[in-house]
Design an enzyme around this catalytic site. Structure first.
Site, short mmCIF file in Angstrom:
data_model
loop_
_atom_site.label_atom_id
_atom_site.label_comp_id
_atom_site.label_asym_id
_atom_site.label_seq_id
_atom_site.Cartn_x
_atom_site.Cartn_y
_atom_site.Cartn_z
N THR A 119 0.96 -0.80 0.09
CA THR A 119 0.26 0.09 0.31
C THR A 119 0.95 1.45 0.25
OG1 THR A 119 -1.37 0.89 1.01
CG2 THR A 119 -0.04 0.07 2.20
N ARG A 120 0.37 2.18 -1.05
CA ARG A 120 0.86 3.70 -0.48
C ARG A 120 -0.45 5.00 0.10
NH1 ARG A 120 -2.28 6.07 -5.07
NH2 ARG A 120 -1.65 8.11 -4.57
N ASN A 121 -1.39 4.17 0.80
CA ASN A 121 -2.16 5.43 1.29
C ASN A 121 -1.72 4.34 2.80
OD1 ASN A 121 -2.94 6.68 -0.96
ND2 ASN A 121 -3.99 5.42 -1.45
#
Ligand code: PPS
Length: 567
Positions: free
Chosen positions: A195-197
């Protein structure tokens, strides 16, 4: 027995101490290449085997093959180029067969690369093949077309030191270290989650279900390499992950940061992440319907088709050797107070959902995020990163001709802020700066730019630390002003005040007698006389002081700041 890395064995490009000593001596006579943040991320991923089976930056044959058929020349799946770009000027002095020293921006030696190929890539073709668009609102296409060097070099790497990282060091383990951890813990089935969030309730619920469905523990692999312009900074995100991991069942989760240069390549991005997860020892991998998709383009169209990431990774899952778990959309049922998969909700049942994108916008605009959408601990961290304007740092940047009234207004404004007393204030008046920061500079275009950039840098640091900077240079050139604006706006508010008092009035005032000297030719290159002042196109405020008292003029500034919530 853990699942094998992609290609059978984990690549390790870091050489032993003896070889490192030798390479350091050799490097003294090699051409230096200074890596940027993206390139250092790639180097680290290559070096630790996260990108196994790659053993260096790609050669041209592999690059073309990846573009044309998503495979390396040896036929193994590989979705995106991992190339080292350099400027044309550097490329001119290099040839295949030569070695180069790769250094970090401080000059620290990271690796020696043995060049096998140098070529000029067709970057438009790359954008179309990998990101499926030439539209520069796609962040990677933008970078590719506007910031990438004209040449690529490919070849094997010998790494002397991985890039130095000082943040969250306990969370930066290599695939080999994570694999050892799995062996120690006796974990056999592991589902990877990239994930980047920040993780909110739906992603949390969904990962729990994926764990249950596969009977696996979870390896959470958030990115901590480069980030996109609108994303939360990685310090904030990682503080959020540290909160969220407390909510999983005990001994079921490991959190580890990926030093990955983000490639929003949609389905191909999902293939890349599956391979990385495989290298870290995961048996399963979670793929979302819009995996690795950037925010929608200007026309609100998505760059990739919904579900394409899932179908492509599922199609390749046997070849990669990892099982894909499709992340299904989860919605909240307010009456039942629970999350369900969207396709399992009975007809006529009310549901609500918030995307991470919507939550981010709510936080940014200071609106409330309801408890069902996320966790209070996560929201608290995110809010800390986006304080309301009243708590943000701020730069008020006065620009205008000499004698226009900038310094007077800046001084009065400075007193007003001190009277309010809620944030530290710094006055960077033209004279103060020329005395203390820029004493050696003259008034050539080049030196004025240096002067104004220095002011911008100091103001950006003050703004970053949530103080108020008041600047009052002439700052005659539009480009330099807008450069400063974008630097400061990443940290807080920027209010440009054009003090637009006409030259006739300034010359009439001529408090320092400089206009007279300039007219007489005693001062050369005087702004407004024989050097240009480029009028700001869209300042937040424009004030002509010919017909206003200084107090009235400052009141206009204060009213604007009040209206925008800064005071
Ligand atoms: S700049 O262009 O933003 O770097 O200028 P700044 O640092 O604000 O300095 C402007 C003051 O320096 C005096 N001065 C000159 N101004 C313009 N052009 C020339 N050639 C020049 N030489 C000296 C001038 O008095 C400016 O003072 P202010 O306070 O603006 O009246």
């Amino acid at each position: 027995q853990l699942t094998a890395p992609f290609g059978g064995s984990l690549v390790d490009l870091v050489v032993d101490l003896d070889r490192a000593g030798l390479l350091k001596d050799i490097a003294a006579n090699l051409t230096d290449i200074t890596l940027n943040e993206k390139q250092m991320c790639d180097l680290e991923m290559l070096g630790t085997g996260s990108f196994s089976p790659l053993t260096g930056f790609m050669v041209q044959g592999d690059y073309e093959s990846v573009l044309d058929r998503m495979r390396l020349q040896n036929n193994m799946i590989w979705p995106v180029p991992v190339c080292l770009d350099i400027p044309g000027l550097t490329a001119k002095n290099l040839e295949a067969g030569q070695s180069v020293a790769l250094r970090d921006p401080e000059g620290f030696l990271l690796a020696v690369m043995h060049i096998e190929d140098i070529w000029k890539p067709d970057l438009r073709r790359e954008a179309l093949h990998i990101y499926k668009t030439e539209d520069t609102s796609h962040p990677n296409t933008d970078y590719l077309l506007n910031n990438t060097g004209d040449y690529y070099i490919g070849g094997k790497l010998e790494i002397i030191s991985l890039p130095l990282r000082f943040d969250f060091q306990q969370l930066r383990m290599s695939p080999a270290e994570i694999r050892n951890m799995f062996i120690k813990l006796g974990w056999k089935k592991i589902v990877g989650f990239y994930t980047r969030n920040p993780v909110h309730r739906p992603q949390f619920e969904m990962t729990l279900r994926a764990m249950r469905q596969s009977g696996a523990n979870i390896l959470m692999l958030p990115t901590a390499g480069t980030s996109l312009e609108n994303d939360f900074d990685h310090y904030t995100r990682i503080r959020c992950y540290r909160e969220i991991i407390k909510k999983y069942p005990p001994d079921s989760l490991l959190l580890n940061l990926l030093p990955l240069d983000i490639r929003m390549a949609g389905p191909k991005g999902a293939v890349l992440h599956s391979i990385i997860a495989k290298n870290y020892g995961c048996t399963h991998f979670i793929v979302g319907h819009d995996h690795a998709s950037p925010d929608p383009a200007k026309d609100d169209k998505s760059f990739y088709k919904k579900g394409e990431a899932v179908s492509l990774t599922q199609e390749l899952s046997i070849e990669i050797g990892i099982e894909i778990i499709a992340l299904q959309e989860m919605v909240y049922l307010p009456f039942e107070d629970e999350y369900r998969f969207a396709d399992q909700v009975p007809e006529n049942t009310q549901t609500i959902s918030f995307s991470g994108f919507e939550i981010r916008n709510r936080i940014r605009s200071g609106r409330r995020v309801p408890g069902w959408a996320s966790f209070p601990e996560v929201i608290k961290e995110l809010k800390r990163a986006c304080p309301p304007p009243k708590k943000q740092g701020l730069t008020v940047f006065f620009t205008g001709l000499s004698g226009a009234g900038k310094s007077t207004l800046a001084k009065i404004l400075y007193s007003r802020f001190l009277e309010l007393g809620d944030r530290p204030v710094t006055l960077l008046d033209g004279d103060i700066v020329r005395q203390n920061l820029s004493r050696e500079l003259n008034f050539s275009k080049e030196h004025r730019d240096i002067n104004v950039r220095r002011i911008g840098f100091v103001a950006s640091e003050i703004t970053k630390n949530r103080g108020i900077a008041i600047c009052a240079p002439i700052a005659p050139y539009e480009n330099t002003r807008s450069e400063i604006r974008s630097l400061i706006e990443t940290y807080g508010g920027f209010v440009e005040v054009h003090v637009s008092t006409p030259i006739e009035e300034c010359e009439k005032r001529d408090r320092k007698g400089m206009y007279a000297k300039a007219r007489a030719g005693l001062i050369k290159g005087f702004t407004g006389i024989d050097d240009p002042y480029e009028i700001p196109g869209s300042p937040e405020i424009r004030i002509d002081t010919s017909a206003l008292t200084p107090n009235e003029a400052v009141k206009e500034v204060m009213l604007f700041l009040g209206e925008k919530g800064y005071i």
